[in-house]
Write a protein that holds these residues in place. Structure first.
Motif, PDB file in Angstrom:
ATOM      1  N   ASP A 225      16.444 -17.031   0.316  1.00 61.55           N
ATOM      2  CA  ASP A 225      16.144 -16.994  -1.115  1.00 61.55           C
ATOM      3  C   ASP A 225      15.468 -15.662  -1.405  1.00 61.55           C
ATOM      4  N   ARG A 226      16.225 -14.713  -1.916  1.00 55.72           N
ATOM      5  CA  ARG A 226      15.695 -13.373  -2.134  1.00 55.72           C
ATOM      6  C   ARG A 226      14.651 -13.323  -3.236  1.00 55.72           C
ATOM      7  N   ASN A 227      14.611 -14.316  -4.098  1.00 55.69           N
ATOM      8  CA  ASN A 227      13.622 -14.346  -5.183  1.00 55.69           C
ATOM      9  C   ASN A 227      12.319 -15.016  -4.767  1.00 55.69           C
ATOM     10  N   ALA A 228      12.249 -15.472  -3.526  1.00 51.13           N
ATOM     11  CA  ALA A 228      10.996 -16.032  -3.012  1.00 51.13           C
ATOM     12  C   ALA A 228      10.071 -14.890  -2.595  1.00 51.13           C
ATOM     13  N   PRO A 229       8.739 -15.080  -2.664  1.00 54.24           N
ATOM     14  CA  PRO A 229       7.805 -14.029  -2.239  1.00 54.24           C
ATOM     15  C   PRO A 229       8.041 -13.632  -0.779  1.00 54.24           C
ATOM     16  N   HIS A 230       7.678 -12.428  -0.468  1.00 56.36           N
ATOM     17  CA  HIS A 230       7.968 -11.849   0.839  1.00 56.36           C
ATOM     18  C   HIS A 230       7.190 -12.513   1.981  1.00 56.36           C
ATOM     19  N   GLY A 231       6.053 -13.057   1.696  1.00 56.30           N
ATOM     20  CA  GLY A 231       5.248 -13.682   2.751  1.00 56.30           C
ATOM     21  C   GLY A 231       3.930 -12.974   2.985  1.00 56.30           C
ATOM     22  N   HIS A 232       3.833 -11.719   2.573  1.00 60.58           N
ATOM     23  CA  HIS A 232       2.563 -10.983   2.582  1.00 60.58           C
ATOM     24  C   HIS A 232       2.663  -9.897   1.520  1.00 60.58           C
ATOM     25  N   THR A 233       1.564  -9.236   1.249  1.00 60.55           N
ATOM     26  CA  THR A 233       1.538  -8.208   0.198  1.00 60.55           C
ATOM     27  C   THR A 233       1.221  -6.827   0.762  1.00 60.55           C
ATOM     28  N   GLY A 234       1.592  -6.621   2.012  1.00 61.21           N
ATOM     29  CA  GLY A 234       1.436  -5.295   2.590  1.00 61.21           C
ATOM     30  C   GLY A 234       0.676  -5.297   3.895  1.00 61.21           C
ATOM     31  N   ILE A 235       1.243  -4.640   4.898  1.00 60.78           N
ATOM     32  CA  ILE A 235       0.612  -4.506   6.212  1.00 60.78           C
ATOM     33  C   ILE A 235       0.382  -3.036   6.537  1.00 60.78           C
ATOM     34  N   LEU A 236       1.404  -2.215   6.285  1.00 59.17           N
ATOM     35  CA  LEU A 236       1.282  -0.791   6.556  1.00 59.17           C
ATOM     36  C   LEU A 236       0.397  -0.105   5.517  1.00 59.17           C
ATOM     37  N   THR A 237      -0.242   0.974   5.916  1.00 61.16           N
ATOM     38  CA  THR A 237      -1.097   1.743   5.012  1.00 61.16           C
ATOM     39  C   THR A 237      -0.236   2.508   4.006  1.00 61.16           C
ATOM     40  N   PRO A 238      -0.434   2.298   2.702  1.00 61.34           N
ATOM     41  CA  PRO A 238       0.383   3.013   1.703  1.00 61.34           C
ATOM     42  C   PRO A 238       0.070   4.508   1.703  1.00 61.34           C
ATOM     43  N   TYR A 239       1.031   5.303   1.278  1.00 60.23           N
ATOM     44  CA  TYR A 239       0.821   6.743   1.120  1.00 60.23           C
ATOM     45  C   TYR A 239       0.211   7.030  -0.245  1.00 60.23           C
ATOM     46  N   SER A 240      -0.552   8.096  -0.297  1.00 58.93           N
ATOM     47  CA  SER A 240      -1.069   8.602  -1.564  1.00 58.93           C
ATOM     48  C   SER A 240      -0.189   9.759  -2.008  1.00 58.93           C
ATOM     49  N   PRO A 241       0.051   9.904  -3.322  1.00 58.82           N
ATOM     50  CA  PRO A 241       0.897  11.009  -3.793  1.00 58.82           C
ATOM     51  C   PRO A 241       0.229  12.352  -3.587  1.00 58.82           C
ATOM     52  N   GLY A 242       1.058  13.389  -3.506  1.00 62.15           N
ATOM     53  CA  GLY A 242       0.535  14.734  -3.323  1.00 62.15           C
ATOM     54  C   GLY A 242       1.033  15.349  -2.030  1.00 62.15           C
ATOM     55  N   PRO A 243       0.598  16.568  -1.735  1.00 61.15           N
ATOM     56  CA  PRO A 243       1.070  17.275  -0.535  1.00 61.15           C
ATOM     57  C   PRO A 243       0.658  16.579   0.752  1.00 61.15           C
ATOM     58  N   PHE A 244       1.456  16.758   1.784  1.00 62.90           N
ATOM     59  CA  PHE A 244       1.111  16.278   3.121  1.00 62.90           C
ATOM     60  C   PHE A 244       0.167  17.280   3.783  1.00 62.90           C
ATOM     61  N   SER A 245      -0.754  16.777   4.570  1.00 68.88           N
ATOM     62  CA  SER A 245      -1.623  17.658   5.360  1.00 68.88           C
ATOM     63  C   SER A 245      -0.925  17.931   6.691  1.00 68.88           C
ATOM     64  N   LEU A 246       0.171  18.688   6.604  1.00 73.84           N
ATOM     65  CA  LEU A 246       1.006  18.946   7.771  1.00 73.84           C
ATOM     66  C   LEU A 246       1.127  20.455   7.967  1.00 73.84           C
ATOM     67  N   LYS A 247       0.787  20.919   9.164  1.00 74.62           N
ATOM     68  CA  LYS A 247       0.883  22.339   9.466  1.00 74.62           C
ATOM     69  C   LYS A 247       2.178  22.614  10.218  1.00 74.62           C
TER      70      LYS A 247
END
Length: 238
Positions: free
Chosen positions: A24-46
């Motif tokens: 049932d694709r319209n059923a809730p996923h089972g949790h509301t997030g496990i992985l850490t979300p990204y914040s918008p903006g530049p990456f701190s990548l050298k």
């Protein structure tokens, strides 16, 4: 042996369709997030000299990163960087025009927005159903909640937890900036962290963790450079 493999893959495909029909694709996923979300903006990548040399050749550069949880084994974390010989607006046209992904993006069998919301702060949420067919018997339906941050030149996303997706969790981030030394060109950063529900065969995980990232920046490069005069779709502008 070849006949056996073909029959096996065919049975896997039938099994996958049967399982898909029961969800049932319209059923809730089972949790509301496990992985850490990204914040918008530049990456701190050298990027080092070797990285810049690869980008100058037209190749992408991918950096594997440790997962948020060192004990996590059912997923991966990486960033892919690609230079594009086209302005930012043309790049954003390709990224944001998700209804056109099918036919341009390898393995994408379906991609369609089902909701677009302009927010008071100028950001735009767009919710997308995507079906990814990696190989016979391995097809994944997922529902994503993207947010376009125009001022930060970023799109961040997670799953739409109001619907049931096949992946356990996803956290992603597109960032596009002006190329540091080439006027009229862009540098694209793409990260997508993935957590699956069950262990998958190594070739499938390699595709989801590595190949898919490189293919994502590669098709954006190809389509943007082929359509450098394109503009950001109006529905995403303030």
């Amino acid at each position: 042996m070849n006949r056996f493999i073909a029959l096996y893959l065919s049975l896997l495909s039938v099994f996958n369709i049967a399982v898909e029909a029961k969800i049932d694709r319209n059923a809730p996923h089972g949790h509301t997030g496990i992985l850490t979300p990204y914040s918008p903006g530049p990456f701190s990548l050298k990027l080092g000299n070797k990285d810049e040399s690869e980008l100058l050749k037209g190749n992408s550069v991918m950096k594997q990163l440790p997962p948020d949880d060192p004990k996590e084994s059912l997923g991966g974390k990486a960033i892919c960087v690609q230079d594009v010989q086209a302005p930012k607006r043309a790049v954003w046209r390709q990224i944001l025009d998700v209804d056109s992904y099918q036919g341009k993006v390898n393995k994408v069998k379906k991609c369609k927005n089902y909701k677009v919301i302009k927010n008071p702060d100028g950001t735009v949420n767009f919710k997308t159903e995507m079906v990814l067919g990696v190989m016979p018997g391995y097809s994944y339906t997922n529902f994503y909640n993207h947010c376009y941050h125009q001022e930060q030149d970023s799109v961040t996303w997670s799953l739409d937890y109001d619907k049931s997706s096949d992946f356990d969790d996803v956290a992603g981030h597109w960032h596009v900036e002006d190329h540091p030394s080439k006027p009229g060109c862009s540098r694209v950063f793409y990260a997508c962290d993935l957590k699956v529900k069950n262990a998958l065969p190594k070739p499938i995980m390699n595709f989801l963790q590595k190949t898919a990232l490189k293919q994502a920046t590669a098709w954006v490069k190809k389509e943007s450079e082929g359509n450098p005069e394109d503009a950001i779709p109006s529905q995403y502008l303030k």
